[in-house]
Structure formats: structure tokens, C-alpha cells
Write an enzyme that holds these catalytic residues in place. Structure first.
Site, PDB file in Angstrom:
ATOM      1  N   SER A 308       0.832  -1.211   0.000  1.00 10.50           N
ATOM      2  CA  SER A 308       0.000   0.000   0.000  1.00 10.50           C
ATOM      3  C   SER A 308       0.861   1.253   0.000  1.00 10.50           C
ATOM      4  O   SER A 308       0.561   2.231  -0.690  1.00 10.50           O
ATOM      5  CB  SER A 308      -0.920   0.000   1.226  1.00 10.50           C
ATOM      6  OG  SER A 308      -1.773  -1.112   1.240  1.00 10.50           O
ATOM      7  N   HIS A 427      -8.477  -5.240   4.082  1.00 14.48           N
ATOM      8  CA  HIS A 427      -7.142  -5.382   4.670  1.00 14.48           C
ATOM      9  C   HIS A 427      -7.188  -6.477   5.728  1.00 14.48           C
ATOM     10  O   HIS A 427      -8.205  -6.678   6.389  1.00 14.48           O
ATOM     11  CB  HIS A 427      -6.712  -4.048   5.285  1.00 14.48           C
ATOM     12  CG  HIS A 427      -5.261  -3.984   5.653  1.00 14.48           C
ATOM     13  ND1 HIS A 427      -4.721  -4.689   6.717  1.00 14.48           N
ATOM     14  CD2 HIS A 427      -4.228  -3.292   5.108  1.00 14.48           C
ATOM     15  CE1 HIS A 427      -3.429  -4.432   6.805  1.00 14.48           C
ATOM     16  NE2 HIS A 427      -3.101  -3.600   5.844  1.00 14.48           N
ATOM     17  N   HIS A 482      -2.512  -3.078  -4.495  1.00 19.14           N
ATOM     18  CA  HIS A 482      -1.588  -4.191  -4.744  1.00 19.14           C
ATOM     19  C   HIS A 482      -2.384  -5.481  -4.787  1.00 19.14           C
ATOM     20  O   HIS A 482      -3.587  -5.506  -4.517  1.00 19.14           O
ATOM     21  CB  HIS A 482      -0.507  -4.279  -3.655  1.00 19.14           C
ATOM     22  CG  HIS A 482      -1.055  -4.337  -2.251  1.00 19.14           C
ATOM     23  ND1 HIS A 482      -1.678  -5.460  -1.747  1.00 19.14           N
ATOM     24  CD2 HIS A 482      -1.091  -3.410  -1.259  1.00 19.14           C
ATOM     25  CE1 HIS A 482      -2.058  -5.226  -0.490  1.00 19.14           C
ATOM     26  NE2 HIS A 482      -1.724  -3.988  -0.184  1.00 19.14           N
TER      27      HIS A 482
END
Length: 623
Positions: A308, A427, A482
Site C-alpha cells: 500500500s 485489509h 496491490h
């Protein structure tokens, strides 16, 4: 010279060598998919070659221990002194054992051994210590077990023992061991001292990560040494020609600026592998898939990094991640920078950055300011009366309420505006609100359910945004920061690790002239925005190209910690750390028998320009 003191020290260091090799074996087992393509012979060689890095790390960390063990004066075999040595030994080695164990899992996220970026995110780690221990308890347990066993089997002094009393011989012995330690730290007699890039000597290159150990890469990251300059081209003219970069391309546009709004949405961990529209309908993103039918979804899009913290410089400033440490934490973080915020502010835009995590996470607040973004909104800026209710208990605000907050916040802005929104909920540890448990497909990876939730939050954002007065006059650009964990073999290769979605969507426009098959990357976002808005600027770097440019098939530049790659539709070019050049087919990444025309020179030009630009603080041509 060879008395009990020397024997004990050698046995104790030998014990560490065994521990390092066992940690490497554990690392291999937990990340087998990365090394699975390697032959058994090359895998074994990677383990053996790793001894070189183990010797170096152990020698650096235990230099004081060697000195104290072989001190020329006094009785170093005194029982009290030996107990002190044991405590020193355990305390100095335990943190590096912990780092190696953490990398067993962290490698899955960043694709390389940890460097000094671990020190830069200490505050974030402490903030999330509770949930990290809860989700990775086995690492904590493993650390305790390893340290306990290290203390348990630590070689102790036993009777009878011998003791060298001659001070001169003891001094000579210490000097000899010091010379061996220096040789181990250098990695041998070669001209250049041992460094991370020396690990990448086997095929596939991923085995280099297996040969390395985390203590070594961390130590090598301390001090943030400057990039090594490259001189493939003698002057700037030949350098620019090799990159096929026209400095005046975006500074001599005709007509008036468009004055439309732009919203860039960076989706946390949305690897292309999870997107149904990129995988024949097999995915976890039904809304993103539907949005793709109304806009342009690039089928060959790449992130310029694996973390990130590497995405933001690429997206907001056009700076790809082409070095070991992220730009945000590197020695060059104070360099002159002209970001999208700078350019758009000069054109009369209101600019903002939104991220529902704690203010300052990964340095996003400071970097967005460096990129010229006027306002930063983090967790601390979220309405206090709703904060407790919408907090995910770990990182920040759940995506659905946060995206609703952003949609309404943008309505209050003067037009035109530029906003970047970075999502959160997909996340680790992939938290989903209780009311949505069981609503989204679990999939085969723990991240899949949270991808479904984040996609739902995106749907609700666009539902709300479509009712706002600014919506029909806004260009939306969606991408991911990503990739993440993978189960699909097609994505488990050097290119797959960087494949992310990249979507252009405008409620009132179609981009029918754009080829969705062209190669795209994060650094294309900057030039695409200034091109679309028809803004004249000389602040666009040569690492990206406007996706609206129909004269090119696009390209992407990547760096895996050892080699640079130039991805083009007619092939992939690799430039290794020792300047070897290899060629591959696209998109299957098979060895190619012949080079892609001009690709080698173009890739070398990118590398030279990037390194000289950072080292000399002259990324921009007007400097």
C-alpha cells in the site's frame, strides 16, 4: 589457542546457524507456492547458498558476543561471567529471530524479505498489536518456543575444561576471529561486500528470497544507502530518446481545460484474481463487474509495487516503486515532488485525500501533502458521534459507512474537485460487519468475503453519489493498491503478483476509442488525468503514459527487489541487478527466443532516469 572458551563460542554460534536454517525451512514451507516451480536441485542450492547470508547476519549481530567470549584479559570461564554471556546472547538474538518468524507471513503481503520499512511502521504495529497477536498467535507461540529451546540447548561450560592464560595468544586468537567475522560479513573475498542482490543467482529468481534471511535484509536496510547510479546513456538527449518521452507532450495541449471533477478510488488488496470481469465471471466483485460494462476495464493492468505504501507515489505522483524501500520512507522522501494535487491546485481544483484508518497510517497524510493534496481526512476526522458505531475495532471505519461519508463530503466541495479515496475493509484481518456475516461468498481464501463486502460498499457509494449534483460531471478511476494472497496458478508468476484492476468510468461518456487490451499501470493515472482535463503541465514524469493515447499499446515497469521488468504487449524484458538482460513472452511469462525491439534500451533508460533523478533530486526536467 583452542581452549574451552573458543570451543564454547563456536558451538554457540553453530547453534544459531542451525536455528537460521530451520527458520529458512519454515519460511519455505509457509511460502511453498512461491518456490514450487523450482527444481529440487536448485531449491537445495538456495538453502546451501543461504549459509553465506547466515554467516554474515550472525557475525554482525554477535560481534560483541564474540569479543566478550574471547576477551584477552580476565577469566571468561567464570560461572557468573558465563551466565551474563548467556543473557546477552539470548537478548541480542531474540529480536532477529522474531523478525524472521514474522516474515514467514509478512512475505505473502510484500513479496520480499523485510527491510528497514519494519522500523517505519512500528507505530502502526503497536496500534494493532492486539488483533495481530490474535490472528497470528502461532508466530508468537513459535517465537516463545524457539527462544525457550535456544536457552535450553545453549552450550554450557562442563568440567573438565581448559583455559588459555597467555594474554598474547588470547589477543592473537581474538584478532583471528575478528578477521573471520569481517570476512563473513563481507561474504567472501569478492570486490563488493555481500548485499541483498547477491542472493538472486538461481532460477527462478524467487529462490533469492529463500537464500536470504530477514535479519540480513533488515540490517542492510539500516542507514538507507543511496541508489547506485547507472550510466547506460551518455546524455539526457539519448536518455529521453530511449524512453520515447516527449517532455512537451502535456505542456502544449490545445483548447480550454475541461474543469470536470476527478475521483480516484484505490481499493485495498483487490487483486485482478478476485475480479469476475477479468476471469470469465469467476470472482467476488459483482458491482465492479457491472461497472466495467459501462466503462473501460483494462485487462492487462499492473500495480507498480507490492505494498500500500508503494501505491500512493505511483498513483499521485507517477513515481513507480523501483528500489528496495518505499519512496515514502526512503532517503529521498524529502526530494522535490510535483504531485497531482500540485498540478490540479494550480488549475483551480479543490483537492482531498480520504482514508478511514488512523491519521498518519503509513505516512499517507504527509505524502498526500507532499503531492499537493490540500486536505487529508483520516479516522480522527470522521464524525465523532458515529465513530464508535462504525469503527471496525482494528484499523478504522468500515468501508460502507466511510464511503457514504465521502460521497456526502464531496457534495460540500466547490467544483471542480479532485479526490482520492483509499478503502480499508479488505485489509488483513479482513473484518466484515456483524450484520453482513454470511452474506458474501466465503471463497477459498480468508480475504474473499471481505472483498465481497468492499464491493458492496462500492455499490452503495455509487448509488449515493449518483444522486449528488457533481456525479454526472465526474471521471472515476478505480484501481487496487496491490495484489494479495493467490490460489490461481495463472497469477502465481512474476507478472501475476502485480496484476490489479484499472477502470475508467464516466456516467455521461463512453471511451470507445480506448483499447482495453493495452498494458496499463498505476503511473499512467497521473498523465491520463491531465490529458483528460486538458491541463498543460511539465510535471508529468516519463514513467507513465495517458491511457487516452490511442497511438500506443502501453507498458508497465516493475521491480521485484532484484530485477526490473518492462511489460509490453509484444513481450517482457528483464534487467537483473548485474545488468543481465532476459526476454519473456506476454502474458504467459515464458522465456522468449528473441528480444523485443528497443525494449532493452527503454528499460535501461527508465532505470537510469529513476536513479539519477532521485540521487540528484532532479526527477523533473525543468530542474
Amino acid at each position: 589457542m583452542i581452549d574451552s572458551s573458543l570451543k564454547l563460542m563456536l558451538r554457540r554460534l553453530g547453534l544459531l546457524l542451525v536455528v537460521y536454517m530451520l527458520l529458512r525451512l519454515l519460511f519455505y514451507a509457509f511460502n511453498y507456492s512461491t518456490f514450487g516451480e523450482a527444481t529440487a536441485g536448485n531449491t537445495l542450492l538456495a538453502f546451501l547458498y543461504g549459509l553465506r547470508f547466515d554467516f554474515a547476519a550472525i557475525s554482525i549481530i554477535n560481534a560483541p558476543f564474540i569479543l566478550l567470549s574471547l576477551f584477552p584479559w580476565g577469566n571468561t570461564l567464570n560461572p557468573v561471567y558465563q551466565r551474563v554471556l548467556k543473557v546477552w546472547f539470548i537478548l541480542t538474538n531474540a529480536p532477529f529471530i522474531a523478525l524472521a518468524l514474522v516474515d514467514v507471513e509478512f512475505f505473502k503481503f510484500i513479496g520480499k524479505r523485510s527491510s528497514n520499512e519494519v522500523a517505519t511502521i512500528t507505530a502502526d504495529i503497536m496500534d494493532q498489536l492486539g488483533q495481530l497477536m490474535q490472528n497470528y498467535w502461532f508466530i508468537v507461540l513459535g517465537f516463545i518456543l524457539v527462544v525457550y529451546l535456544l536457552a535450553k540447548v545453549y552450550p554450557s561450560l562442563k568440567e573438565p575444561y581448559t583455559f588459555q592464560k597467555n594474554i598474547l595468544l588470547r589477543a592473537m586468537r581474538l584478532l583471528f576471529m575478528a578477521a573471520l567475522a569481517v570476512l563473513a560479513i563481507r561474504g567472501g573475498w569478492q570486490l563488493k561486500p555481500l548485499r541483498v542482490s547477491h542472493a538472486f543467482i538461481l532460477e527462478p529468481a524467487a529462490l533469492g528470497h529463500l537464500s536470504l534471511n530477514s535479519p540480513f535484509t533488515f540490517i542492510k536496510g539500516i542507514g538507507k544507502p543511496q541508489l547506485e547510479l547507472k550510466n547506460y546513456f551518455p546524455n539526457q538527449e539519448s536518455l529521453l530518446a530511449a524512453m520515447a518521452f516527449d517532455p512537451a507532450k502535456y505542456s502544449q495541449q490545445n483548447g480550454e481545460p475541461l474543469n470536470e471533477n476527478v475521483v480516484v478510488i484505490i481499493l485495498e488488496s483487490f487483486a485482478s484474481e478476485y475480479v469476475g470481469a477479468l476471469n470469465n465471471g469467476q470472482g467476488y466483485t459483482p458491482f465492479l463487474d457491472s461497472l466495467a460494462t459501462q466503462g473501460i476495464l483494462f485487462k492487462n493492468a499492473f500495480a507498480n509495487g507490492r505494498k500500500s505504501i508503494e501505491a500512493l507515489p505511483s498513483v499521485l505522483s507517477g513515481i513507480p516503486s523501483l528500489m528496495q524501500e518505499p519512496y515514502i520512507t526512503s532517503a529521498y522522501q524529502a526530494n522535490k515532488l510535483h504531485g497531482l494535487g500540485t498540478v490540479l491546485q494550480d488549475a483551480g481544483y479543490k483537492t482531498a485525500f480520504f482514508h478511514g484508518a488512523a491519521n498518519g497510517t503509513m505516512g499517507f497524510n504527509n505524502f498526500s501533502k507532499q503531492a499537493g493534496v490540500q486536505e487529508y481526512y483520516g479516522l480522527d476526522d470522521y464524525p465523532l458521534e458515529k465513530r464508535a458505531e462504525d469503527f471496525d475495532g482494528l484499523w478504522g471505519i468500515f468501508d460502507e459507512p466511510y464511503l457514504q461519508y465521502v460521497a456526502h463530503k464531496l457534495t460540500d466541495y466547490n467544483k471542480p474537485f479532485f479526490a482520492t479515496l483509499f478503502t480499508l475493509s479488505s485489509h488483513q484481518p479482513y473484518t466484515v460487519p456483524a450484520k453482513y456475516k454470511g452474506r458474501f461468498p466465503k471463497g477459498e481464501l480468508e480475504i474473499h468475503e471481505s472483498i465481497g463486502y468492499a464491493d458492496h460498499a462500492l455499490r452503495e457509494f455509487f448509488k449515493t453519489a449518483s444522486k449528488q449534483p457533481w456525479y454526472n460531471n465526474t471521471l472515476f478511476i478505480l484501481t487496487a493498491d496491490h495484489t494479495q494472497k493467490s490460489i490461481a496458478p495463472a497469477y502465481q508468476n512474476e507478472l501475476g503478483y502485480y496484476r490489479v484492476p484499472l477502470l475508467l468510468f464516466h456516467p455521461g461518456k463512453k471511451f470507445e476509442s480506448i483499447n482495453p487490451e493495452q498494458v496499463a499501470q498505476h503511473t499512467d493515472i497521473f498523465p491520463t488525468i491531465v490529458d483528460y482535463l486538458n491541463i498543460n503541465t511539465n510535471k508529468v514524469l516519463p514513467f507513465g503514459n495517458s491511457l487516452l493515447d490511442t497511438t500506443t499499446n502501453g507498458s508497465a515497469i516493475l521491480y521485484n527487489g532484484n530485477s526490473h521488468f518492462l511489460v509490453q504487449q509484444n513481450g517482457v524484458t528483464e534487467l537483473t541487478a548485474d545488468d543481465q538482460v532476459r526476454f519473456y513472452t506476454f502474458p504467459d511469462f515464458a522465456p522468449a527466443p528473441s528480444p523485443t525491439p528497443n525494449a532493452e534500451q527503454q528499460l535501461k533508460a527508465y532505470v537510469q532516469y529513476f536513479r539519477s533523478g532521485l540521487v540528484n533530486n532532479k526527477l523533473y526536467l525543468e530542474d
